[in-house]
Design an enzyme around this catalytic site. Structure first.
Site, PDB file in Angstrom:
ATOM      1  N   ASP A 176     -68.323  51.709 -22.502  1.00  0.00           N
ATOM      2  CA  ASP A 176     -69.677  52.264 -22.453  1.00  0.00           C
ATOM      3  C   ASP A 176     -70.315  52.053 -21.089  1.00  0.00           C
ATOM      4  O   ASP A 176     -71.535  51.943 -20.976  1.00  0.00           O
ATOM      5  CB  ASP A 176     -70.567  51.572 -23.496  1.00  0.00           C
ATOM      6  N   SER A 228     -74.481  51.717 -17.154  1.00  0.00           N
ATOM      7  CA  SER A 228     -74.424  51.196 -18.510  1.00  0.00           C
ATOM      8  C   SER A 228     -74.914  52.322 -19.390  1.00  0.00           C
ATOM      9  O   SER A 228     -76.052  52.754 -19.263  1.00  0.00           O
ATOM     10  CB  SER A 228     -75.331  49.984 -18.627  1.00  0.00           C
ATOM     11  N   ARG A 229     -74.024  52.825 -20.272  1.00  0.00           N
ATOM     12  CA  ARG A 229     -74.399  54.050 -20.989  1.00  0.00           C
ATOM     13  C   ARG A 229     -75.267  53.800 -22.201  1.00  0.00           C
ATOM     14  O   ARG A 229     -75.910  54.712 -22.674  1.00  0.00           O
ATOM     15  CB  ARG A 229     -73.144  54.830 -21.381  1.00  0.00           C
ATOM     16  N   VAL A 230     -75.240  52.599 -22.745  1.00  0.00           N
ATOM     17  CA  VAL A 230     -76.055  52.374 -23.941  1.00  0.00           C
ATOM     18  C   VAL A 230     -77.030  51.212 -23.804  1.00  0.00           C
ATOM     19  O   VAL A 230     -77.934  51.064 -24.605  1.00  0.00           O
ATOM     20  CB  VAL A 230     -75.170  52.120 -25.188  1.00  0.00           C
TER      21      VAL A 230
END
Ligand code: ATP
Ligand code: MG
Length: 573
Positions: A410, A435-437
């Site tokens: 992620d 940071s995708r989430v």
């Protein structure tokens, strides 16, 4: 026909099973004489129709005693080895079908091929003649390829099936321990006595078993918590060349969990013993072992052992996740893991693909990392945050393993050699890290004070290239550079010295509001530390409020700011 069966440590139903199988084997009813013979330690020796079937533990121990010598290790004589082995044999319980056995047709480099052993499963354990254990990895109708985990075997010897998969002891008893991927102690203390075991391979939670990542996992590193925040249940890759501080970031994150109620699992794969010893001594020194488990498969281990190491670590972490707790697991590193898997696959005669890795090397890591999750409330709401580490060559993130793992995770924290050597440590490249989430998991206080940090840094790094050529800049650019250089100095952080949430909020607040504007760039890091020390003395309540609420209101903000300005004035006098 008559038969005598000497046995020990077998239940009536196991004996019944033996009887039924012999009947089937000989195609007629055999008249048995069962004799309890404790000297066998377990299993049985049957004499039927002029044939002997020896499936006793004592014979295996004898086989080992005769064969093994330990020229290098004076403490390891036959007796102690036999003891170790009998403990092991106890763990891999004697409950398999003794008639499923085949013959070794080739053996070398820790890989064996076995014929006449049909019906095996991928990942099944096989028992060697000396009581050792091999893991079936290549299964076809007429041959099984397996990697030897313990023991030795040679061509012509017998290998039997167990119909069991590899599992590892799990539980709170492991906290503070250093173990091998099969659960044996590596810290010189007795074997951990655990009440539960988990298979090392386990399906990842499905979509309905998960919920969105919503709680932060503070690393204590200002540059990461502010710009690349990590949430509990996230998989965030740490990627960079050799010696760029990858391990240090993971270890600092573990250190920062000292009051966060997060269990940590550090899995070292294919590393030098000295490197692992250093990590362990840091964890011990900072009293982090009380909530940490180390699983180690050093470079000297067989490729098979290194291959199972991260799955074992994941199984240990899963125990905590499924019991509703938060756990952080570090895989250090998956490049070495992929190399071990490649070595094994080539020995198993699998066709090599790109960079000579086998075709399923993507699945190798995806099935591991997919087991990390934030579980739904129905499943207890536990989480497993994974920090896999991957080493690049000359910063090339488009190589095979890096691209694979980047696409599975992620987000990634990209570390750069150049930054590291210029003194920017941790050497996070803000432009390439994402940071995708994690953003939605970041604490409100943090979100309120991050401001334009990322943008300022990006602009500063871009412009500073021009400065190297001594270019003339206008006043607004100069101001931007001034801001940028101070912010970038502020992000420098010595190793093993994580910040608390309140500390980070104060520093960012100060940077956003120009508190460091009059400080020479090279003094920023030093001033920041003194500022924090002073704040802890004069505003403890405000700091506590920020930590406890995870939020900051205007009143506290202005009080902290005015205090920080006062301190800076005094320090610059
Ligand atoms: P390897 O590729 O060998 O695994 P690595 O990328 O894991 O290396 P580390 O072992 O974490 O890198 O760090 C390399 C060296 O840099 C170590 O000596 C470590 O002490 C030092 N180091 C790492 N981070 C910092 C820091 N923030 N401040 C000062 N020194 C640091
Ligand atoms: Mg390292």
């Amino acid at each position: 026909m008559k038969g005598t069966v000497h046995y020990a440590n077998m239940t009536p139903s196991e004996l019944e099973n033996v009887r039924a199988r012999f009947d089937a084997l000989f195609g007629e009813k055999v008249e048995y004489d069962f004799v309890l013979t404790p000297e066998l330690k377990g299993g049985f020796i049957a004499h039927i129709g002029g044939k002997t079937f020896d499936m006793s533990i004592s014979s295996r121990l004898n086989a080992v005693r005769e064969r093994m010598t330990y020229p290098d290790d004076p403490s390891m004589n036959a007796e102690t080895f036999a003891k170790v082995l009998s403990e092991r044999t106890g763990a891999f319980k004697f409950d398999h079908d003794v008639f499923d056995y085949g013959t070794v047709v080739s053996s070398g480099d820790g890989i064996i091929h076995v014929k006449d052993l049909p019906g095996r499963r991928y990942g099944e354990l096989l028992t060697l003649a000396d009581g050792g254990v091999a893991l079936a990895l290549e299964v076809s109708d007429n041959e099984v390829g397996a990697a030897v985990l313990f023991g030795q075997t040679s061509v012509g010897e017998r290998v039997s099936a167990t119909e069991r998969v590899l599992d590892i002891p799990v539980g709170d008893e492991l906290l503070g321990r250093i173990i091998s991927p099969t659960g044996e102690p590596l810290d010189g203390r007795p074997s951990p006595v655990c009440h539960a075991r988990r298979p090392i391979e386990y399906p990842a939670p499905g979509i309905m078993d998960r919920k969105a990542v919503s709680r932060p996992l503070q690393t204590g590193l200002l540059s990461i918590d502010s710009m690349i925040p990590i949430g509990r249940g996230q998989r965030e890759l740490i990627i960079g060349d050799r010696q760029t501080g990858k391990t240090t970031i993971a270890v600092d994150t573990i250190l920062n969990q000292h009051d966060q109620d997060v269990v940590c699992v550090y899995c070292a794969i294919g590393q030098k013993a000295s490197a692992v010893a250093e990590v362990v001594s840091t964890l011990r020194e900072k009293d982090a072992m009380r909530y940490t488990i180390v699983i180690n498969s050093p470079a000297s281990d067989s490729a098979a052992m290194q291959y199972i190491a991260p799955y074992a670590a994941c199984a240990v972490a899963e125990y905590f996740m499924y019991s509703g707790r938060d756990v952080l697991v570090v895989y250090d590193d998956l490049s070495k893991h992929a190399v071990a898997y490649r070595a094994m696959s080539l020995l198993l005669h699998r066709p090599p693909g790109r960079e000579a890795y086998p075709g399923d090397v993507f699945y190798l890591h995806s099935r591991l990392l997919e087991r990390g999750a934030q579980l739904s409330s129905e499943l207890g709401g536990g989480s497993m945050t994974a920090l896999p580490i991957v080493e690049t060559m000359a910063g090339d993130i488009s190589a095979y393993i890096p691209t694979n793992v980047i696409s599975i995770t992620d987000g990634q924290i990209f570390l750069e050699s150049e930054l590291f050597h210029s003194g920017m440590r941790p050497a996070v490249n803000v432009g390439l890290s994402v940071s995708r989430v994690g953003r939605s998991a970041q604490k409100a206080a943090m979100r309120k004070v991050t401001g334009t940090l990322r943008l300022d840094l990006a602009q500063y790094r871009e412009m500073s290239v021009f400065l190297q050529f001594g270019a003339e800049v206008d006043s607004s650019t100069a101001a931007m550079l001034e801001r940028g250089v101070r912010k970038s100095e502020l992000l420098k952080q010595p190793k093993h010295d994580p910040y608390s949430l309140a500390d980070e909020v104060c520093l960012l607040l100060a940077a956003e509001n120009g508190v460091f504007a009059s400080v020479a760039a090279e003094d920023v890091a030093d001033r920041a530390r003194r500022l924090l020390r002073r704040l802890h003395a004069v505003c403890p309540d405000e700091l506590k409020a920020v930590s406890a609420r995870g939020d900051i209101d205007e009143e506290i903000k202005s009080r902290l700011l005015s205090e920080m300005r006062k301190v800076m004035r005094r320090l610059s006098r």
